[in-house]
Design an enzyme around this catalytic site. Sequence first.
Site, mmCIF file in Angstrom:
data_model
loop_
_atom_site.group_PDB
_atom_site.id
_atom_site.type_symbol
_atom_site.label_atom_id
_atom_site.label_comp_id
_atom_site.label_asym_id
_atom_site.label_seq_id
_atom_site.Cartn_x
_atom_site.Cartn_y
_atom_site.Cartn_z
ATOM 1 N N TYR A 141 15.369 -5.262 4.483
ATOM 2 C CA TYR A 141 15.548 -6.315 3.472
ATOM 3 C C TYR A 141 16.037 -7.636 4.079
ATOM 4 O O TYR A 141 15.480 -8.698 3.830
ATOM 5 C CB TYR A 141 16.580 -5.896 2.413
ATOM 6 C CG TYR A 141 16.086 -4.906 1.392
ATOM 7 C CD1 TYR A 141 14.741 -4.569 1.310
ATOM 8 C CD2 TYR A 141 16.979 -4.323 0.500
ATOM 9 C CE1 TYR A 141 14.304 -3.661 0.366
ATOM 10 C CE2 TYR A 141 16.549 -3.412 -0.445
ATOM 11 C CZ TYR A 141 15.217 -3.084 -0.510
ATOM 12 O OH TYR A 141 14.801 -2.197 -1.444
ATOM 13 N N THR B 72 0.832 -1.201 0.000
ATOM 14 C CA THR B 72 0.000 0.000 0.000
ATOM 15 C C THR B 72 0.868 1.254 0.000
ATOM 16 O O THR B 72 0.372 2.366 0.196
ATOM 17 C CB THR B 72 -0.942 0.034 1.223
ATOM 18 O OG1 THR B 72 -0.156 -0.190 2.400
ATOM 19 C CG2 THR B 72 -1.999 -1.039 1.128
ATOM 20 N N HIS C 254 21.541 4.669 -12.088
ATOM 21 C CA HIS C 254 20.947 4.874 -13.422
ATOM 22 C C HIS C 254 21.985 5.263 -14.466
ATOM 23 O O HIS C 254 22.084 4.659 -15.533
ATOM 24 C CB HIS C 254 19.876 5.966 -13.377
ATOM 25 C CG HIS C 254 18.834 5.764 -12.327
ATOM 26 N ND1 HIS C 254 18.376 4.522 -11.977
ATOM 27 C CD2 HIS C 254 18.161 6.645 -11.563
ATOM 28 C CE1 HIS C 254 17.448 4.654 -11.033
ATOM 29 N NE2 HIS C 254 17.308 5.939 -10.766
ATOM 30 N N ASP D 202 3.851 4.047 -1.614
ATOM 31 C CA ASP D 202 3.833 4.957 -2.766
ATOM 32 C C ASP D 202 4.177 4.285 -4.087
ATOM 33 O O ASP D 202 3.499 4.472 -5.096
ATOM 34 C CB ASP D 202 4.856 6.078 -2.537
ATOM 35 C CG ASP D 202 4.192 7.298 -1.949
ATOM 36 O OD1 ASP D 202 2.948 7.271 -1.829
ATOM 37 O OD2 ASP D 202 4.921 8.256 -1.629
ATOM 38 N N LEU D 203 5.257 3.525 -4.066
ATOM 39 C CA LEU D 203 5.717 2.893 -5.300
ATOM 40 C C LEU D 203 4.677 1.901 -5.808
ATOM 41 O O LEU D 203 4.355 1.849 -6.995
ATOM 42 C CB LEU D 203 7.053 2.182 -5.048
ATOM 43 C CG LEU D 203 7.706 1.623 -6.298
ATOM 44 C CD1 LEU D 203 8.308 2.736 -7.124
ATOM 45 C CD2 LEU D 203 8.773 0.600 -5.938
ATOM 46 N N LYS E 182 18.795 18.316 -9.318
ATOM 47 C CA LYS E 182 17.428 18.725 -9.010
ATOM 48 C C LYS E 182 17.307 20.224 -9.210
ATOM 49 O O LYS E 182 18.309 20.937 -9.204
ATOM 50 C CB LYS E 182 17.120 18.391 -7.551
ATOM 51 C CG LYS E 182 17.068 16.899 -7.317
ATOM 52 C CD LYS E 182 16.403 16.573 -6.008
ATOM 53 C CE LYS E 182 16.156 15.097 -5.873
ATOM 54 N NZ LYS E 182 15.105 14.580 -6.763
ATOM 55 N N HIS F 156 15.066 0.823 -12.243
ATOM 56 C CA HIS F 156 13.940 0.963 -13.172
ATOM 57 C C HIS F 156 14.384 1.609 -14.480
ATOM 58 O O HIS F 156 13.726 1.484 -15.503
ATOM 59 C CB HIS F 156 12.785 1.729 -12.529
ATOM 60 C CG HIS F 156 12.993 3.204 -12.490
ATOM 61 N ND1 HIS F 156 13.597 3.838 -11.451
ATOM 62 C CD2 HIS F 156 12.702 4.170 -13.390
ATOM 63 C CE1 HIS F 156 13.656 5.129 -11.699
ATOM 64 N NE2 HIS F 156 13.119 5.361 -12.873
#
Length: 792
Positions: free
Chosen positions: A155, A40, A273, A42-43, A366, A210
């Site tokens: 984890y 439930t 990334h 955010d991601l 940013k 991602h």
Amino acid sequence: MFATVLLLLVALCAQGGNGEERGEEAQRPGHVTVVIVGGTGDLAKKYLWRGFFELYVNKVKGGNTFSFYGGGLSPADKGKPALFEILKTLSCSKDISQERCALLKEQFLRLTQYRELKTLENYQKLGKDIEQDLKQEGMTEAGRLFYLSVPAFVYADIADKINSSCRPTSGAWLRVVLEKPFGHDFRSAQVLASQLGGSLKDEEMYRIDHYLGKQVVAKILPFRIENKKFLDPIWNKHHIERVEIVLKETLDAKGRIAFYDQYGVIRDVLQNHLTEVMTLLSMKLPKNLSNSEEVLNNKLQIFRSLLPVGKKQAVVGQYQAYKTEVQQELNKTKDHVSITPTFAAVLAYIDDAQYEGIPILMISGKMLDERVGYARIVFKNDVFCVQNHNSVHCKPKQIVFYFGHGSLQYPAVLVSKNLFKPVLKDAEWKEVTEHKDVNVLGLSITDYYVHTPKKQREAYSELISHIFAGRKNSFISTENLLASWGLWTPLLSSLATSFPRIYPGGAENGDLLDICVKGREINYNSEVVIISNDQMGGTSAKGFQVMQGKFRGTDMVSAWSEELVNRLAEDLQEAAEAAVRENGVFHLALSGGSSPLALFYRLALHHFSFPWRETHVWMVDERCVPLSEAESNFNTLHDHLLQHVRIPYHNIHPMPVQLNQRLCVEEDRGALLYENEIRALVNGSSFHFVLLGVGYDSHTASLFPGSKWDEHGKKLVVMTESPNKPHQRMSLTFTAINGARRVAVLVMGKGKHELVTQLSRVKDNPDKWPVTGVKPASGTLVWYIDYDALLG
Ligand SMILES: *[C@@H]1O[C@H](CO)[C@@H](O)[C@H](O)[C@H]1NC(C)=O
Ligand SMILES: *[C@@H]1O[C@H](CO)[C@@H](O)[C@H](O)[C@H]1NC(C)=O
Ligand SMILES: *[C@@H]1O[C@H](CO)[C@@H](O)[C@H](O)[C@H]1NC(C)=O
Ligand SMILES: *[C@@H]1O[C@H](CO)[C@@H](O)[C@H](O)[C@H]1NC(C)=O
């Protein structure tokens, strides 16, 4: 209305299946259970449930049956409605009719339930329930997929619970998906990896980045393969001018400061990334794209040939409002200063025959002027137009992998028309020929061949389908993760005291963040540095100058570690140049251990100006292990220095610890062999420069406390015994060391403070304090001690 649907959901779940699908039982390869831990969050809300719904829609015809669990910490009465709120918003892609979509969604809702997943008992119950459902329905199990969408610090604990109570029945697979951050430096990543390794096998772990699911990022390798005949001649240092990998954001870090302030842009974006994109652009092409092992291995090779990245290869910035956001969110006072970068530009070089000298820029920040992500390969243009500057062959030649957003607004691969017309053998891609008038990175869109996916897909949906298919090549293996941290960790520690340039944010940044690349270094292009007094905090008094003094009656240089290493490197280079001027050759003997690593980085970075061609490299000492092993001093020297510099092979002199296919056996006379080599090549057996370290027990070279060093007589090289493994060592003697023209002893780190204090008091007694036996007969001795070791 929503209460009734929920009731229905629970009731049908208890039956464990779904009537419509049962008819296909014969073709079923098996049942798949999906558990989103943090279901439930955010991601999950934004991407994961959409991804799994899409998976369900695409695979339900493939003969698999599914059940889905959303796990959370809340008890069911709170968690169920929250989950339902998320599932309610699911929608199908346009090519599915409304009726069919409604049906699929209803099925999906029925197959999905909320679970409180907190304690071991919760997991045990989940495991039991899954098994019971399988048994009741007489289904064979295909596998279980756990998606951990939770903070990284839990984890290891969850992985342990999964291992102990939720492993699938034999023959079925287990896949556990993890989200970054995977540690915050090399050490912590290693610790996390080894904790996870206790509960999960490597092939069961799927570390998601991602970015690798973005359609254009995933297209890089296929594009390189399909256009090999055009690219082979130009994909090298002779034709590529530079590579830029850029991810610009307009957002700030507000609301996430507690996380962000610990990480900063380098850990948040560059280490993962941008590094992944860089490896895709530069790795050797795999023979078989679907072979994960080959793809991951070829990526790993890139890490091995990257030059180290230091402070001179990076600039950092921080948007102005960040400071206040930190003070507010972390509840700090007005004089609190954070130097966490929110902008960074980093320059990397790959040191191999194909790419050496090509600047690779990785940039992210940013609060910049636009949201955009791309990788651009700019080619050299050797055509000079005398009159018609608009003619196509005068224009920039570039290939752009446009990940999305920005002026173009859609993902695309763009090849400028003066390069070649690319082929994309993929039915899911199309060429764009009708465009609105936009400019992309300095060229009008009409100057490019443009290809775009026919249908845009979410990166998460793409990766979820890969996980389902067990395709590991778009995930991060443990080895590759550690290699990436190996690249970034030294830079992060060297930036730990750097003040970022403050920028206002948005369009106002103007050219404040423009960078310029000169030689192997990167700088801000403009000189203005806006650092207000309070940004500097109290640290300006710290003083970074080099201190000169005496230690044990001889010269000492002291400074903060980075300055100290710089100074040692300069002194070393000066000695090398003087020796080459006088004798045409420079004989340098280097030690193992961790202290010289920083020096090796520095030497590798500035290797152009050092007379490596005339330099002979000797070893001060060596462990009795094969030279190819990580424990070997020579191996360390090779990996961190020798492979990055232009030194002739015959000038490199490893110690012969391995002779006749065995290690350090007396009758092979390795020590004597090395001694004879020194006598034959080094004038008067007198090295120009010997670099030593000193261990906690005051050993230097491999001369340990408790030996009778007078017994070596005139010998230059001997076998010795270390109290630590591997016990057998080969080492230069005091005779060899003290015959040198110049000896440097490098001592760094707080851990050495006690030793330094002790050494400053004791008399010469080499049998007890070996390093006190270093007394060059006619040369000079200089101690290089950093402030941490000197002042504690
Ligand atoms: C999982 O747990 C079992 C004990 O329940 C243990 O023997 C095993 O080593 C653990 N790890 C893996 C990777 O299976
Ligand atoms: C490529 O690799 C995949 C996965 O390892 C394998 O299934 C496939 O047969 C390979 N293809 C070729 C042409 O070797
Ligand atoms: C914020 O800091 C003040 C004073 O330092 C303290 O009294 C207050 O309890 C803190 N609030 C939170 C939410 O930590
Ligand atoms: C060897 O060293 C001696 C001094 O120690 C010097 O006079 C002589 O020129 C050197 N020989 C060579 C070949 O450099």
